[in-house]
Design a protein around this motif. Structure first.
Motif, PDB file in Angstrom:
ATOM      1  N   GLU A  66     -36.595  54.307  35.068  1.00  0.00           N
ATOM      2  CA  GLU A  66     -35.225  55.556  35.793  1.00  0.00           C
ATOM      3  C   GLU A  66     -33.987  56.245  33.887  1.00  0.00           C
ATOM      4  OE1 GLU A  66     -34.905  56.497  38.549  1.00  0.00           O
ATOM      5  OE2 GLU A  66     -36.552  55.690  39.125  1.00  0.00           O
ATOM      6  N   TYR A  67     -34.468  57.078  33.819  1.00  0.00           N
ATOM      7  CA  TYR A  67     -33.544  57.305  33.153  1.00  0.00           C
ATOM      8  C   TYR A  67     -32.043  57.075  32.973  1.00  0.00           C
ATOM      9  CZ  TYR A  67     -30.526  60.254  29.485  1.00  0.00           C
ATOM     10  OH  TYR A  67     -29.751  60.429  29.454  1.00  0.00           O
ATOM     11  N   GLN A  68     -31.325  57.418  34.240  1.00  0.00           N
ATOM     12  CA  GLN A  68     -30.114  56.482  34.413  1.00  0.00           C
ATOM     13  C   GLN A  68     -29.367  55.195  34.146  1.00  0.00           C
ATOM     14  OE1 GLN A  68     -27.680  58.932  34.081  1.00  0.00           O
ATOM     15  NE2 GLN A  68     -26.876  57.398  33.634  1.00  0.00           N
ATOM     16  N   LYS A  71     -30.349  54.815  30.168  1.00  0.00           N
ATOM     17  CA  LYS A  71     -28.967  54.766  29.686  1.00  0.00           C
ATOM     18  C   LYS A  71     -27.403  54.052  29.662  1.00  0.00           C
ATOM     19  CE  LYS A  71     -25.801  58.506  28.258  1.00  0.00           C
ATOM     20  NZ  LYS A  71     -25.911  58.742  27.265  1.00  0.00           N
ATOM     21  N   LYS A 116     -44.149  56.458  31.071  1.00  0.00           N
ATOM     22  CA  LYS A 116     -43.505  56.962  31.178  1.00  0.00           C
ATOM     23  C   LYS A 116     -42.041  56.250  30.804  1.00  0.00           C
ATOM     24  CE  LYS A 116     -39.818  58.685  34.948  1.00  0.00           C
ATOM     25  NZ  LYS A 116     -39.916  58.872  36.588  1.00  0.00           N
ATOM     26  N   ILE A 120     -39.099  57.974  27.793  1.00  0.00           N
ATOM     27  CA  ILE A 120     -37.192  57.412  28.668  1.00  0.00           C
ATOM     28  C   ILE A 120     -37.213  56.461  27.936  1.00  0.00           C
ATOM     29  CG2 ILE A 120     -35.867  56.547  30.441  1.00  0.00           C
ATOM     30  CD1 ILE A 120     -37.709  57.294  32.124  1.00  0.00           C
ATOM     31  N   CYS A 121     -37.178  55.298  27.418  1.00  0.00           N
ATOM     32  CA  CYS A 121     -36.373  54.435  26.578  1.00  0.00           C
ATOM     33  C   CYS A 121     -36.765  55.061  24.974  1.00  0.00           C
ATOM     34  CB  CYS A 121     -37.492  53.275  26.268  1.00  0.00           C
ATOM     35  SG  CYS A 121     -37.341  52.180  28.117  1.00  0.00           S
ATOM     36  N   LYS A 123     -36.369  58.489  24.459  1.00  0.00           N
ATOM     37  CA  LYS A 123     -35.759  59.535  24.565  1.00  0.00           C
ATOM     38  C   LYS A 123     -33.908  59.278  25.000  1.00  0.00           C
ATOM     39  CE  LYS A 123     -34.552  62.847  27.889  1.00  0.00           C
ATOM     40  NZ  LYS A 123     -34.722  64.979  27.103  1.00  0.00           N
ATOM     41  N   VAL A 124     -33.622  57.964  25.197  1.00  0.00           N
ATOM     42  CA  VAL A 124     -31.846  57.611  25.212  1.00  0.00           C
ATOM     43  C   VAL A 124     -31.829  56.477  23.606  1.00  0.00           C
ATOM     44  CG1 VAL A 124     -31.212  55.336  26.482  1.00  0.00           C
ATOM     45  CG2 VAL A 124     -32.637  57.167  27.937  1.00  0.00           C
ATOM     46  N   GLU A 127     -30.845  59.388  21.605  1.00  0.00           N
ATOM     47  CA  GLU A 127     -29.888  59.776  21.875  1.00  0.00           C
ATOM     48  C   GLU A 127     -28.838  60.014  20.602  1.00  0.00           C
ATOM     49  OE1 GLU A 127     -28.849  59.554  26.023  1.00  0.00           O
ATOM     50  OE2 GLU A 127     -30.564  60.939  26.135  1.00  0.00           O
TER      51      GLU A 127
END
Length: 259
Positions: A66-68, A71, A116, A120-121, A123-124, A127
């Protein structure tokens, strides 16, 4: 190793095995360690152990699919320590079964966490790392990301995905000063390899016990003839985090199994 003094390391799947060993290894060389797992209670004892040794550690819960959730955890780490220098995307699940035994739900479970989750990890983490133009990302793949293995098709697919993804992102960010690599653990005598229903059990020959199968496969598959430890993998992760000109690689720690 003094270059890790006060560096901030974020590790998923830190509650046991390779994740735990990696956290302890980084803590011993001066890093501040963020310990993340699906439940906070999985990593709280490890945080306490690190603190008793004089280190700094933060225990967090997250869902890597889960992205959020990821994040929020990374934001908490940055709020606590100020930045993020190293991300070890280690969380993973295993699954064993023939193509007849694996259903869609099992396929999705393994690919969601292993592939996945790394997406996600990463990607975050980027950032935070891209604006500061520095950082190291190490994704846990496997020797199963370099070779097919019977009764592990969905697990193998997920680890091939991690290696391909790592190669691609490394090229994307190569000019930013960020390195992105994969670590490929070999055969470790825990988890999916040992016990009832494990690979050694699944690969038994007629009349063989699980223990006999384990010894035979270890000696047959690994040129050095010995299995690896979580600490072996952790040392390689720390090395990759310290190597500014190694990127886009999938480094096997496997006793020569995939040479």
């Amino acid at each position: 190793m003094c270059k890790f003094k006060n560096k901030i390391v974020f590790i998923t799947g830190a509650g046991g095995g390779i994740g735990k060993a990696t956290a302890m290894t980084f803590a011993k060389v001066g890093a501040n360690v963020v310990l993340a797992d699906v439940k906070k209670e999985f990593v709280e004892p490890l945080a306490q152990d690190i603190q008793k040794l004089g280190g700094k550690a933060l225990a967090l819960a997250l869902d890597v699919t889960e992205y959020q959730s990821v994040k929020n955890a990374v934001d908490e780490a940055v709020k606590t320590f100020g930045t993020l220098d190293i991300a070890v995307n280690n969380a993973g699940v295993v699954g064993i079964g023939s193509i007849e035994e694996i259903d869609e739900q099992e396929w999705d479970r393994v690919l969601s966490v292993n592939a996945k989750g790394v997406f996600i990890c990463t990607k975050v983490a980027l950032e935070v790392m891209k604006p500061q133009k520095s950082g190291a990302i190490i994704n846990t793949a496997s020797i199963a990301g370099k070779m097919g293995m019977a009764h592990l098709s969905h697990y193998v697919a997920s680890k091939f995905a991690v290696i391909g993804f790592t190669n691609s992102i490394a090229k994307e960010v190569a000019e930013t000063g960020i390195t992105v690599n994969a670590i490929c653990p070999g055969i470790i005598g825990t988890g999916m390899w040992r016990g009832e229903g494990g690979i050694a059990d699944r690969w038994k020959q007629p009349g063989e016990t699980e223990a006999q199968s384990w010894e035979r496969n270890k000696k047959t598959l690994i040129p050095q003839g010995v299995d690896q430890s979580a600490e072996d993998i952790a040392e390689a992760v720390v090395f990759l985090a310290s190597a500014p000109h190694i990127t886009g690689q999938a480094i096997a720690v496997d006793g020569g199994m995939t040479m």
